[in-house]
Design a protein around this motif. Sequence first.
Motif, PDB file in Angstrom:
ATOM      1  N   LEU A 217      34.564 128.100  80.613  1.00 27.48           N
ATOM      2  CA  LEU A 217      35.805 128.804  80.927  1.00 27.48           C
ATOM      3  C   LEU A 217      36.297 128.484  82.341  1.00 27.48           C
ATOM      4  CD1 LEU A 217      35.368 132.264  79.169  1.00 27.48           C
ATOM      5  CD2 LEU A 217      36.750 130.330  78.482  1.00 27.48           C
ATOM      6  N   LEU A 218      35.372 128.278  83.279  1.00 26.41           N
ATOM      7  CA  LEU A 218      35.791 127.868  84.625  1.00 26.41           C
ATOM      8  C   LEU A 218      36.474 126.501  84.575  1.00 26.41           C
ATOM      9  CD1 LEU A 218      32.756 128.927  86.877  1.00 26.41           C
ATOM     10  CD2 LEU A 218      35.039 129.972  86.800  1.00 26.41           C
ATOM     11  N   GLU A 219      35.962 125.620  83.718  1.00 27.92           N
ATOM     12  CA  GLU A 219      36.555 124.278  83.610  1.00 27.92           C
ATOM     13  C   GLU A 219      37.963 124.331  83.036  1.00 27.92           C
ATOM     14  OE1 GLU A 219      33.596 122.125  81.425  1.00 27.92           O
ATOM     15  OE2 GLU A 219      32.603 121.402  83.251  1.00 27.92           O
ATOM     16  N   THR A 220      38.263 125.348  82.222  1.00 25.21           N
ATOM     17  CA  THR A 220      39.625 125.472  81.697  1.00 25.21           C
ATOM     18  C   THR A 220      40.606 125.893  82.785  1.00 25.21           C
ATOM     19  OG1 THR A 220      39.454 127.818  81.030  1.00 25.21           O
ATOM     20  CG2 THR A 220      38.710 126.163  79.441  1.00 25.21           C
ATOM     21  N   GLN A 224      46.099 121.191  87.541  1.00 23.66           N
ATOM     22  CA  GLN A 224      46.837 120.243  86.702  1.00 23.66           C
ATOM     23  C   GLN A 224      46.545 118.808  87.131  1.00 23.66           C
ATOM     24  OE1 GLN A 224      51.013 121.153  86.753  1.00 23.66           O
ATOM     25  NE2 GLN A 224      50.811 122.835  85.309  1.00 23.66           N
ATOM     26  N   GLY A 225      46.452 117.926  86.129  1.00 25.70           N
ATOM     27  CA  GLY A 225      46.216 116.523  86.407  1.00 25.70           C
ATOM     28  C   GLY A 225      44.763 116.141  86.546  1.00 25.70           C
ATOM     29  N   VAL A 226      43.859 117.126  86.416  1.00 26.75           N
ATOM     30  CA  VAL A 226      42.420 116.847  86.522  1.00 26.75           C
ATOM     31  C   VAL A 226      41.831 116.781  85.118  1.00 26.75           C
ATOM     32  CG1 VAL A 226      40.189 117.716  87.331  1.00 26.75           C
ATOM     33  CG2 VAL A 226      42.229 117.941  88.779  1.00 26.75           C
ATOM     34  N   ASP A 227      41.141 115.698  84.808  1.00 25.04           N
ATOM     35  CA  ASP A 227      40.531 115.554  83.481  1.00 25.04           C
ATOM     36  C   ASP A 227      39.147 116.189  83.417  1.00 25.04           C
ATOM     37  OD1 ASP A 227      42.703 114.150  82.404  1.00 25.04           O
ATOM     38  OD2 ASP A 227      41.975 112.257  83.247  1.00 25.04           O
ATOM     39  N   THR A 228      38.264 115.773  84.300  1.00 23.93           N
ATOM     40  CA  THR A 228      36.902 116.287  84.325  1.00 23.93           C
ATOM     41  C   THR A 228      36.680 116.990  85.664  1.00 23.93           C
ATOM     42  OG1 THR A 228      36.183 114.417  82.973  1.00 23.93           O
ATOM     43  CG2 THR A 228      34.464 115.722  84.044  1.00 23.93           C
ATOM     44  N   PRO A 229      36.806 118.319  85.692  1.00 19.02           N
ATOM     45  CA  PRO A 229      36.747 119.039  86.961  1.00 19.02           C
ATOM     46  C   PRO A 229      35.338 119.099  87.551  1.00 19.02           C
ATOM     47  CG  PRO A 229      36.897 120.583  85.148  1.00 19.02           C
ATOM     48  CD  PRO A 229      37.061 119.225  84.554  1.00 19.02           C
ATOM     49  N   VAL A 230      35.279 119.076  88.857  1.00 18.29           N
ATOM     50  CA  VAL A 230      34.033 119.302  89.592  1.00 18.29           C
ATOM     51  C   VAL A 230      34.029 120.762  90.046  1.00 18.29           C
ATOM     52  CG1 VAL A 230      32.699 118.744  91.663  1.00 18.29           C
ATOM     53  CG2 VAL A 230      33.816 116.917  90.352  1.00 18.29           C
ATOM     54  N   CYS A 231      33.020 121.498  89.611  1.00 18.81           N
ATOM     55  CA  CYS A 231      32.895 122.915  89.957  1.00 18.81           C
ATOM     56  C   CYS A 231      31.743 123.111  90.938  1.00 18.81           C
ATOM     57  CB  CYS A 231      32.647 123.753  88.708  1.00 18.81           C
ATOM     58  SG  CYS A 231      33.893 123.602  87.418  1.00 18.81           S
ATOM     59  N   VAL A 232      31.883 124.086  91.818  1.00 18.18           N
ATOM     60  CA  VAL A 232      30.796 124.462  92.722  1.00 18.18           C
ATOM     61  C   VAL A 232      30.720 125.977  92.801  1.00 18.18           C
ATOM     62  CG1 VAL A 232      31.024 122.364  94.120  1.00 18.18           C
ATOM     63  CG2 VAL A 232      32.239 124.450  94.816  1.00 18.18           C
ATOM     64  N   VAL A 279      33.204 114.073  97.741  1.00 18.66           N
ATOM     65  CA  VAL A 279      33.532 114.246  96.325  1.00 18.66           C
ATOM     66  C   VAL A 279      34.555 115.374  96.220  1.00 18.66           C
ATOM     67  CG1 VAL A 279      32.657 114.950  94.053  1.00 18.66           C
ATOM     68  CG2 VAL A 279      31.283 113.437  95.515  1.00 18.66           C
ATOM     69  N   ARG A 280      35.657 115.109  95.520  1.00 22.62           N
ATOM     70  CA  ARG A 280      36.687 116.147  95.394  1.00 22.62           C
ATOM     71  C   ARG A 280      36.176 117.313  94.551  1.00 22.62           C
ATOM     72  NH1 ARG A 280      42.787 115.789  92.706  1.00 22.62           N
ATOM     73  NH2 ARG A 280      42.990 118.053  92.468  1.00 22.62           N
ATOM     74  N   VAL A 281      36.491 118.535  94.992  1.00 16.20           N
ATOM     75  CA  VAL A 281      36.108 119.761  94.290  1.00 16.20           C
ATOM     76  C   VAL A 281      37.368 120.374  93.674  1.00 16.20           C
ATOM     77  CG1 VAL A 281      35.215 122.108  94.573  1.00 16.20           C
ATOM     78  CG2 VAL A 281      34.113 120.199  95.761  1.00 16.20           C
ATOM     79  N   ASP A 282      37.260 120.763  92.410  1.00 15.96           N
ATOM     80  CA  ASP A 282      38.423 121.282  91.688  1.00 15.96           C
ATOM     81  C   ASP A 282      38.367 122.781  91.426  1.00 15.96           C
ATOM     82  OD1 ASP A 282      39.545 118.559  91.185  1.00 15.96           O
ATOM     83  OD2 ASP A 282      37.671 118.358  90.066  1.00 15.96           O
ATOM     84  N   VAL A 283      37.170 123.325  91.217  1.00 13.39           N
ATOM     85  CA  VAL A 283      37.010 124.753  90.930  1.00 13.39           C
ATOM     86  C   VAL A 283      35.907 125.314  91.822  1.00 13.39           C
ATOM     87  CG1 VAL A 283      36.502 126.509  89.186  1.00 13.39           C
ATOM     88  CG2 VAL A 283      37.705 124.402  88.529  1.00 13.39           C
ATOM     89  N   VAL A 284      36.230 126.367  92.551  1.00 15.07           N
ATOM     90  CA  VAL A 284      35.264 127.031  93.421  1.00 15.07           C
ATOM     91  C   VAL A 284      34.990 128.434  92.873  1.00 15.07           C
ATOM     92  CG1 VAL A 284      34.813 127.916  95.744  1.00 15.07           C
ATOM     93  CG2 VAL A 284      36.047 125.747  95.451  1.00 15.07           C
ATOM     94  N   TYR A 285      33.773 128.620  92.348  1.00 16.69           N
ATOM     95  CA  TYR A 285      33.345 129.976  91.959  1.00 16.69           C
ATOM     96  C   TYR A 285      32.793 130.610  93.224  1.00 16.69           C
ATOM     97  CZ  TYR A 285      30.594 133.697  89.711  1.00 16.69           C
ATOM     98  OH  TYR A 285      30.043 134.920  89.351  1.00 16.69           O
ATOM     99  N   ARG A 286      33.574 131.504  93.793  1.00 14.19           N
ATOM    100  CA  ARG A 286      33.224 131.991  95.118  1.00 14.19           C
ATOM    101  C   ARG A 286      32.479 133.319  95.045  1.00 14.19           C
ATOM    102  NH1 ARG A 286      36.694 136.606  97.202  1.00 14.19           N
ATOM    103  NH2 ARG A 286      38.293 136.825  95.620  1.00 14.19           N
TER     104      ARG A 286
END
Length: 488
Positions: A217-220, A224-232, A279-286
């Motif tokens: 669900l975080l990856e969803t 925009q424009g990101v295919d495979t997100p990097v989450c941390v 490495v670019r980060v797309d989603v931050v679970y803070r």
Amino acid sequence: MGPPIDKSIFSSYTKKDGLFDEVFKNNGDVKSVYQKLLDLYGSRTIEDYVNLNTKAKSSFFNQGITFQVYGDEHSQEKIFPFDLFPRIISKEEWDIIEKGAIQRNIALNHFLWDVYHEKKIVKDKIVPLELLSSSPNYLHQMMGVDPPNGIYNHISGTDIIKHSDGNYYVLEDNIRCPSGVSYVICNRTALKRALFGVFNHYKTYSVTNYAENLLNLLETAKPQGVDTPVCVVITPGRFNSAYYEHSYLAKAMGVELVEGRDLFVENDFVYMKTTQGPVRVDVVYRRIDDLFIDPMEFHPDSTLGVPGLFAAYKKGNVTIANAPGTGVADDKAIYTYMPDIIKYYLNEEPILKNVHTYHCSRPDELKYVLDNIKDLVIKPVDEAGGYGISIGNRLTKAEIDTVKEEIKAAPRKYVAQPIMSLSVHPTYIDQKESFEQRHIDLRTFTVLGKDEQFVLKGGLTRVALKEGNLIVNSSQGGGSKDTWVLKE
């Protein structure tokens, strides 16, 4: 009369009048959903249980399952207290809890969107403007910001009790950085190790799929424009009280656990430092509070956050979960309006009940609270973890006078509720080597995504280990139980 309470492991268990016991009926009979469990546990002696309990504690210690109590000078870290006798919730009851939690958190998400955009609920005089403007968790920086997929409260913790009338009530909502889900999973693991085979007798839902579902669900929520997100997962560091959970979830999701110093912002994009380069980060679970996530936007002296993170967020180049500013919705002063909020946005009646709440900012309700403190629970609107709560019938006259002065000095900071009789559950007490009634609640974990939502089918049953205590938080001496949700 049904069979007597087992004479070995429950030989000293005493039911008290007026309390709702989750396991035993008023006449002492075992409730049907617990009968198999009582039969299985009944074959064991207290000595057996002491040995099993010791093994479970060792397992927690070896896995590093600890928490820290701020202000405790004698011990930096403590093993999270865990009771091997589980709580069972039937499918019928769970359906109510699950639907109620989803309904509530969807309504809260609508509320957050509205108060940071058009404020229709204020214009229609459902929620007063001064309640928002006076909340320290209402961030003007979030005005007009559109979070990905319109989701603010990606992860929510809803605290639910069963009252002595047998009904479920929501005590409070936690949608800033709700903690405790790692203990749900570790409780299940420890119980399976200590009592192998018990699960063969019950068809229960798994709780170990939480991290996988959370990551999906975080990856969803990717930009925009990101295919495979990097989450941390970003943590304040190892001295935080919930650091074990931060590290556990990062490992379980297969993502990096980072601190603010591990990230940097360049051209409004967020990057993680690695040995192979940025490495670019797309989603931050803070797991850092709002005011510390970016020193350029909030507290300038914060060393926990990432300079420029909020600017990258506003431009849609990174997702922060939960979104900044969600705390305005779990302000305990907003809690009173939840039935109206649900009706306003969803046109539905609330599935889960609210506890009647008095706002000390209202002169007539302030007078009632001051005159009846001995019958009320006084709560600060912006605290968590059970801190700052005063239970009127446990206070001395001098303590009541002190609480009155604190309320009169800052009425907006306090709400009051009737003293609710939380249900009780047989709980093993180490010092007495016996089972006794202890008050419990349930923290459910709801995750909202773009097209779906789920509630972890188990939740964290928290136990007030001190006799008669109504505050179940670990920071106040509480423990937990494994929670079984039955499939049928």
